[in-house]
Motif scaffolding. Structure first.
Motif, PDB file in Angstrom:
ATOM      1  N   SER A   1       1.177  -0.531  -0.207  1.00 46.77           N
ATOM      2  CA  SER A   1       0.118  -0.019   0.229  1.00 46.77           C
ATOM      3  C   SER A   1       0.631   0.915   0.045  1.00 46.77           C
ATOM      4  O   SER A   1       0.459   2.457  -0.707  1.00 46.77           O
ATOM      5  CB  SER A   1      -1.120  -0.008   1.281  1.00 46.77           C
TER       6      SER A   1
ATOM      7  N   ILE B   1       1.204   2.919  -3.325  1.00 50.10           N
ATOM      8  CA  ILE B   1      -0.423   3.128  -3.969  1.00 50.10           C
ATOM      9  C   ILE B   1      -0.564   4.804  -3.994  1.00 50.10           C
ATOM     10  O   ILE B   1      -0.336   5.079  -3.142  1.00 50.10           O
ATOM     11  CB  ILE B   1      -1.303   2.111  -3.671  1.00 50.10           C
ATOM     12  N   LYS B   2      -0.547   5.354  -5.214  1.00 54.22           N
ATOM     13  CA  LYS B   2      -0.398   6.936  -4.697  1.00 54.22           C
ATOM     14  C   LYS B   2      -1.781   7.330  -4.211  1.00 54.22           C
ATOM     15  O   LYS B   2      -1.996   7.599  -3.800  1.00 54.22           O
ATOM     16  CB  LYS B   2       0.245   7.277  -5.719  1.00 54.22           C
ATOM     17  N   GLU B   3      -3.023   6.525  -4.847  1.00 56.45           N
ATOM     18  CA  GLU B   3      -4.257   6.694  -5.112  1.00 56.45           C
ATOM     19  C   GLU B   3      -4.433   6.417  -3.646  1.00 56.45           C
ATOM     20  O   GLU B   3      -4.844   4.898  -3.248  1.00 56.45           O
ATOM     21  CB  GLU B   3      -4.959   6.302  -6.279  1.00 56.45           C
ATOM     22  N   GLU B   4      -5.484   7.256  -3.285  1.00 55.27           N
ATOM     23  CA  GLU B   4      -6.245   7.005  -1.532  1.00 55.27           C
ATOM     24  C   GLU B   4      -7.029   6.320  -1.699  1.00 55.27           C
ATOM     25  O   GLU B   4      -6.967   5.376  -0.989  1.00 55.27           O
ATOM     26  CB  GLU B   4      -7.092   8.694  -1.455  1.00 55.27           C
ATOM     27  N   LYS B   5      -8.077   5.757  -3.176  1.00 54.72           N
ATOM     28  CA  LYS B   5      -9.302   4.669  -3.394  1.00 54.72           C
ATOM     29  C   LYS B   5      -9.090   3.285  -2.475  1.00 54.72           C
ATOM     30  O   LYS B   5      -8.592   2.430  -1.951  1.00 54.72           O
ATOM     31  CB  LYS B   5      -9.963   5.238  -4.011  1.00 54.72           C
ATOM     32  N   TYR B   6      -7.373   3.253  -3.550  1.00 55.84           N
ATOM     33  CA  TYR B   6      -6.829   1.815  -3.638  1.00 55.84           C
ATOM     34  C   TYR B   6      -5.999   2.070  -2.114  1.00 55.84           C
ATOM     35  O   TYR B   6      -6.014   0.601  -1.972  1.00 55.84           O
ATOM     36  CB  TYR B   6      -5.964   1.644  -4.612  1.00 55.84           C
ATOM     37  N   ARG B   7      -5.570   2.985  -1.860  1.00 60.71           N
ATOM     38  CA  ARG B   7      -4.874   2.499  -0.296  1.00 60.71           C
ATOM     39  C   ARG B   7      -6.403   2.549   0.187  1.00 60.71           C
ATOM     40  O   ARG B   7      -4.956   1.311   1.738  1.00 60.71           O
ATOM     41  CB  ARG B   7      -3.494   3.981  -0.224  1.00 60.71           C
ATOM     42  N   GLU B   8      -7.588   3.110   0.725  1.00 62.91           N
ATOM     43  CA  GLU B   8      -7.855   2.475   1.393  1.00 62.91           C
ATOM     44  C   GLU B   8      -8.634   1.075   1.330  1.00 62.91           C
ATOM     45  O   GLU B   8      -9.036   0.309   2.386  1.00 62.91           O
ATOM     46  CB  GLU B   8      -9.375   3.024   1.013  1.00 62.91           C
TER      47      GLU B   8
END
Length: 515
Positions: free
Chosen positions: A340, A343-350
């Motif tokens: 994680s 991963i830069k995008e917050e959606k995928y990190r979540e």
């Protein structure tokens, strides 16, 4: 009392006069003081008074069986009157109710042959006074003064005595039947006991109560201890290595009399050959004896020890399995966490964070299982507190703004219920932390877990936040978390789930524990 006329005499002669005349002749004949007829006849009234006080009915008959005298008790007992009695044949009085065949036999056949008869028993049904038993005493009387032979008949009513005898006979027969029945029952009981005694797999000794000596032993005890019957009979159990720890025998007997039953578990016994066996011994108090049952439990105790060893091995194995599963899940969590970070995008990190939390909820179950005493159940309150504290930390929630209330009954779950239930709580608490309190809004999350109805458990997870929009159906929504909650509640826990939107969000799930 006048009753009949003598042949050739101009006047009737009373029975009293006849007996007075006999007395007069007898008195003068034996050389007594000269007594005149006047002296004797002056006592006639007294004679009749005496006769009338005799308890038994009395009759005087002539040779034609006509009654010439009857005392008062004859009239009273047989309910007849003087006018229908005196001068009539005994067989005709009272509408011929005295026409009794046995009475005829006595008076017409037996008495003329013997002149005296004592204790002649007659049974008859009288129409007026009912069924009677009578004892007749009859005697012929020869009287020169009257010039006739007379018959004196005394009648004793023995009805009550006969009835009492019959009742006594019936009662005696009843008692004899009861005794016979009880004797048969005791015999059958003794035979049954003897069969059980001889065929019992338990060794049995019968001891007398005074000194505790052995008076009987069944085949099982001789086989168990290795002694012959003759070697046991008459000996004390302590002499052959039994019952060494019972203390004073008389004190033991007193205790047995009070309780009726004494049992000893795990008693070591040594056989004649010196072999040690494990037994359980119990004593039963009988009326005259003590029954001592000795059961060989060596094999059972060995099996118990083997089972205990096996359980210990399995406990170690389960602990190791739970520990390894938990460690493997920790590795997966660490890998997700490392991934994680790139991963830069917050959606995928979540999404990665949610996956980590789901695995943590399952990992925590295994951790609690290998830490528990029996490796099968976990204390669910402790588990939920640790799980929710981790979620609050994961999302950086300030507990001063969003409070957590946990109300959980003393419930422990098996793993098949603990994992799906833990995942449901993880998803619903995560959903509340992320969406129920926007823009720093203060609020409360509640988790309630109680037993309801019979064998049913109710889980309630609620918040007082902004709630879920009316247009959203939580069962068909594309949200993975809510979709997962529905699957776990209905397919894993086999329960039902409902949503109350009246005050924030309240999920209610009812289910039975999954075995």
């Amino acid at each position: 009392m006048r009753g009949w006329g003598s042949g050739g005499r101009g006047e009737s002669i009373s029975v009293t006069e006849i007996f007075i005349h006999d007395l007069f002749n007898h008195h003068n004949h034996v050389g007594g003081e000269k007594v005149t007829h006047i002296d004797l006849f002056s006592g006639a009234n007294q004679f009749e008074l005496i006769v009338n006080t005799v308890h038994e009915p009395l009759l005087v008959l002539d040779t034609e069986m006509k009654i010439i005298f009857a005392n008062r008790n004859f009239y009273n007992n047989f309910k007849v009157k003087s006018e229908e009695t005196i001068g009539n044949s005994i067989f005709n009085i009272g509408d011929q109710q005295w026409n009794i065949p046995k009475l005829r036999e006595l008076l017409e056949r037996i008495l003329p042959e013997k002149t005296v008869f004592i204790g002649f028993e007659v049974e008859h049904d009288f129409p007026t006074i009912g069924h009677k038993f009578m004892l007749l005493n009859a005697s012929e009387i020869h009287n020169d003064y009257a010039g006739k032979k007379l018959i004196l008949l005394a009648i004793e009513d023995i009805t009550e005595r006969k009835q009492a005898e019959e009742e006594l006979t019936k009662y005696r027969q009843h008692l004899e039947e009861l005794v016979d029945k009880r004797t048969m029952e005791l015999k059958e009981s003794e035979e049954r006991y003897r069969r059980l005694f001889q065929t019992s797999k338990d060794g049995i000794l019968l001891l007398e109560k005074q000194k505790g000596e052995i008076v009987d032993a069944n085949p099982a005890i001789t086989k168990l201890l290795g002694y012959k019957y003759e070697e046991l009979y008459g000996r004390n159990p302590q002499d052959i290595g039994l019952l060494k720890d019972i203390g004073d025998f008389q004190n033991f007997i007193q205790k047995l009399n009070e309780t009726g039953f004494i049992r000893y578990d795990d008693v070591p016994v040594e056989t004649k050959g010196g072999k040690g066996i494990e037994t359980e011994i119990y004593f039963v108090n009988k009326t005259k004896l003590i029954q001592c049952n000795i059961r060989n439990i060596s094999e059972r105790k060995q099996k118990e020890r083997e089972i205990q060893e096996s359980l210990k091995e399995k406990e170690v194995l389960l602990s190791e399995i739970y520990h390894r599963v938990k460690n493997n899940m920790q590795i997966v969590i660490s890998l997700l966490r490392l991934q994680s970070r790139h991963i830069k995008e917050e959606k995928y990190r979540e999404m990665f964070k949610e996956s980590q939390n789901r695995i943590i909820s399952m990992s925590l179950v295994h951790e609690k299982l290998y830490q528990s005493n029996n490796f099968t159940r976990i204390d669910f309150e402790e588990y939920i507190r640790e799980l929710t504290n981790g979620l609050f930390r994961s999302y950086g929630v300030d507990k001063d703004k969003i409070s957590l209330t946990i109300d959980i009954e003393n419930i422990s779950f098996l793993i098949n219920s603990a994992i799906p239930c833990g995942l449901i709580i993880n998803e619903l608490v995560t959903n509340s932390l992320k969406h129920a309190f926007p823009d720093g809004m203060k609020g409360e999350i509640k988790i309630i877990l109680h037993s309801v109805d019979e064998n049913m458990i109710e889980l309630v997870v609620s918040d007082n936040g902004i709630g879920i929009h009316e247009d959203i159906d939580f069962k068909t929504t594309k949200s993975l978390g809510l979709h997962l909650v529905t699957i776990l509640a209905e397919n894993q826990l086999h329960g039902n789930i409902n949503l109350d939107r009246s005050k924030g969000t309240k999920f209610k799930i009812k289910f039975k524990e999954v075995k």
